[in-house]
Design an enzyme around this catalytic site. Structure first.
Site, PDB file in Angstrom:
ATOM      1  N   GLU A 120     -13.919  -9.201 -13.263  1.00 37.81           N
ATOM      2  CA  GLU A 120     -13.972 -10.234 -14.149  1.00 37.81           C
ATOM      3  C   GLU A 120     -12.441 -10.570 -13.761  1.00 37.81           C
ATOM      4  O   GLU A 120     -11.595 -10.708 -14.113  1.00 37.81           O
ATOM      5  CB  GLU A 120     -12.889  -9.193 -14.941  1.00 37.81           C
TER       6      GLU A 120
HETATM    7  C1  TNX Z   1     -15.465  -3.567 -18.522  1.00 40.56           C
HETATM    8  S1  TNX Z   1     -16.326  -2.335 -15.520  1.00 40.56           S
HETATM    9  C2  TNX Z   1     -14.083  -3.822 -17.461  1.00 40.56           C
HETATM   10  C3  TNX Z   1     -13.566  -3.005 -17.246  1.00 40.56           C
HETATM   11  C4  TNX Z   1     -13.475  -2.478 -19.498  1.00 40.56           C
HETATM   12  C5  TNX Z   1     -14.794  -2.099 -20.343  1.00 40.56           C
HETATM   13  C6  TNX Z   1     -15.103  -1.861 -20.537  1.00 40.56           C
HETATM   14  C7  TNX Z   1     -15.503  -3.333 -14.915  1.00 40.56           C
HETATM   15  C8  TNX Z   1     -15.608  -3.061 -13.714  1.00 40.56           C
HETATM   16  N1  TNX Z   1     -14.785  -3.784 -16.188  1.00 40.56           N
HETATM   17  O1  TNX Z   1     -12.207  -3.642 -17.460  1.00 40.56           O
HETATM   18  O2  TNX Z   1     -12.482  -1.585 -19.779  1.00 40.56           O
HETATM   19  O3  TNX Z   1     -15.431  -3.036 -19.193  1.00 40.56           O
HETATM   20  O4  TNX Z   1     -16.374  -0.989 -21.319  1.00 40.56           O
END
Ligand code: TNX
Length: 534
Positions: A345
């Site tokens: 992300e």
């Molecule tokens: C996505 S899964 C994220 C996390 C969040 C989560 C909440 C991932 C690699 N990144 O930063 O906590 O969704 O469900």
């Protein structure tokens, strides 16, 4: 003669138990017939031959025998002695040169050949006069002990249990031969969004061990907090560890505390996998050291739940010195082979900046003697064949990483994310990926879910628990159970042994044990939970 009489009494006791009327149920479903021993087992073993007609009875005279000089089996013997309340007796453990012959009333832990393949395979043989738990390695013996444990009455899980001659603890006679489908059977705890104490993490480790899970991935840093001491960068914890989502006090592990977690996990055959998420999810680090920011200015600490807004300054050399220090220090207190660099992300970098960053970090991790793991966004980077990709985005496939030779850990968010709500009435959790009821967590095949990827490229399964809405271990247990048990079976048991209806019955059989353990599990209305077993 004594053995024969004991066996006869044990058999009669088992028989008489089996004819008792079924216990009342809290669920609206009708209570199923008395429980067969197999219904006590999750994950389901490969081969189960058990009978309710004869049993091994543990009394305060029972002895656990381990081969002399094998410290790992001695430790497993101690674990078992503690569990069944034998620790109170004078000499529950005997080391012996020859494990073959021994009198009645002994539980033998042995290393030896077993009929299933792999290092984690085991064979459990229960006869009225003796129990043998054999593994090709100590790990196998440990898993055999967990299976044996699930065959014992749930009251043994109470901490204060004391063996009583008038109330023998019985295990049904028979034989189990077993080995796992996947080598990676993981759980992840996000201790960054909300901090969990050392004791809370140990509790999670205990519950993982009961289900034969063997990897605990700790998400140790995110925007909301930095949770592990780095001696060369002390402000990471002095400042970056002081809060959490919602503005609570946060916290962090000293390296010594982290080492105590590593040891505790190791004793349960669980490898700790540390993650420092980068280049995004780094506000806590950026707030602690101004020089890690491209602007040279430190942002304030963050206690919200947005993602994607922070990134290390990938163009500055000091960023890589920082990362090298962090990987070196954490690597030195982590005996496991893995270092997880996150990589998810990132919304503020160009694709070229991002892949160059991941490739440089991969070299650092390799130089520090570890294997890199990253979330599936790292796939476009040039990956070493030893690198591992953790697949989480449901609508994508891990194919690109696999063509580069990388192995995959399956954590699709719409099946394996323990922070997703069960249904619309679940009081905590998120729902961006899906509502995940118990069946949804159970009823999928990791190999089929990875489109275009051969099963040989799949290392295993991991269930992440993100903690934006999870304030403590009680909340964690509520979201994790029963789904973590379902995912443990997805990871351990082979496809032909798995079946939803059968699983439902075996899951229902866990309730008395989980209750004895004081677990705050979700009493899903889809499961005909048992109240007690006898
Ligand atoms: C996505 S899964 C994220 C996390 C969040 C989560 C909440 C991932 C690699 N990144 O930063 O906590 O969704 O469900």
């Amino acid at each position: 003669m004594r053995t024969f009489v004991a066996a006869l009494i044990a058999a009669m006791l088992v028989e008489s138990c089996a004819t008792k009327p079924p216990a009342a149920s809290t669920s609206t479903a009708t209570q199923p017939s008395p429980m067969s021993p197999t219904q006590q087992l999750v994950p389901v073993p490969a081969v189960v031959e058990l009978t309710a007609n004869s049993a091994f009875a543990i009394t305060s005279d029972t002895i656990i025998r381990v081969p002399a000089g094998d410290s790992r089996l001695l430790a497993i013997g101690r674990f078992l002695a503690d569990l069944i309340g034998l620790s109170a007796s004078a000499e529950p453990l005997r080391a012996e040169a020859e494990t073959g012959e021994a009198g009645p009333g002994a539980v033998h832990l042995q290393i030896g050949e077993v009929q299933e393949s792999g290092d984690e395979a085991y064979e459990l043989t229960i006869a009225p006069e003796r129990v043998t738990i054999k593994g090709r390695t100590a790990a196998g013996v440990f898993y055999g002990v967990q299976t044996f444990r699930q065959l014992l009455p749930p009251f043994i899980e109470h901490e204060a249990v004391r063996l009583d001659k008038n109330r023998p603890v019985r295990a049904p006679a028979g034989r189990i031969v077993d080995s796992p489908r996947f080598e990676w059977r993981g759980a992840m705890l996000d201790v960054a969004r909300h901090f969990l104490s050392v004791d809370e993490v140990k509790r999670y480790i205990d519950l993982m061990a009961l289900h034969k899970l063997n990897r605990l991935h700790l998400h140790l840093a995110d925007d909301q907090g930095w949770r592990i001491e780095i001696k060369s960068w002390p402000n990471l914890t002095a400042h970056g560890g002081t809060t959490e989502v919602g503005g609570g006090p946060g916290g962090f592990y000293s390296q010594q505390q982290y080492s105590s977690l590593v040891t505790y996990a190791q004793e349960r055959f669980i490898t700790i996998v540390p993650e420092i998420d980068m280049p995004g999810h780094t506000n806590a680090a950026l707030a602690s050291y101004a020089e890690l920011n491209c602007t040279g200015k430190a942002p304030v600490l963050y206690t919200g739940i947005d993602v994607g807004f922070s990134a290390l300054c990938v163009d500055k050399e000091i960023t890589y010195e920082f990362i090298d220090d962090v990987v070196r220090e954490i690597g030195a207190v982590t005996p496991g082979r893995y270092f997880h660099v996150g990589g998810d992300e990132v919304k503020t970098l160009t694709p070229a900046q991002y892949t160059q960053f991941i490739e440089r970090v991969q070299t650092i991790v390799q130089t520090r003697g570890k294997q890199m793991i990253g979330w599936d966004e790292i796939a476009p980077a040039k990956l070493l064949p030893t690198s591992i990709v953790q697949h989480w985005r449901p609508k994508t496939t891990p194919k690109e990483a696999v063509t580069k030779g990388a192995k995959v850990i399956m954590s699709p968010a719409d099946r394996a994310y323990l922070d997703m709500k069960y249904d619309t009435s679940t009081p905590i959790g998120l729902n961006w990926a899906a509502f995940i009821d118990v069946r949804r967590a159970y009823d999928w095949d990791p190999a089929a879910a990875a489109e275009g990827v051969p099963e040989s490229a799949i290392l295993g399964v991991e269930a992440p628990l993100w903690t934006e809405t999870v304030g403590n271990i009680r909340d964690a247990e509520f979201l994790a159970f029963p789904r973590l048990a379902a995912l443990a079976e997805v990871a351990w048991s082979r496809t032909e042994r798995r079946n939803w209806d059968d699983f439902k019955g075996r899951l229902a059989g866990q309730a008395p044990r989980w209750t004895a353990l004081g677990m705050n599990f979700h009493r899903s209305p889809d499961i005909p939970w048992r109240v007690h077993v006898d």
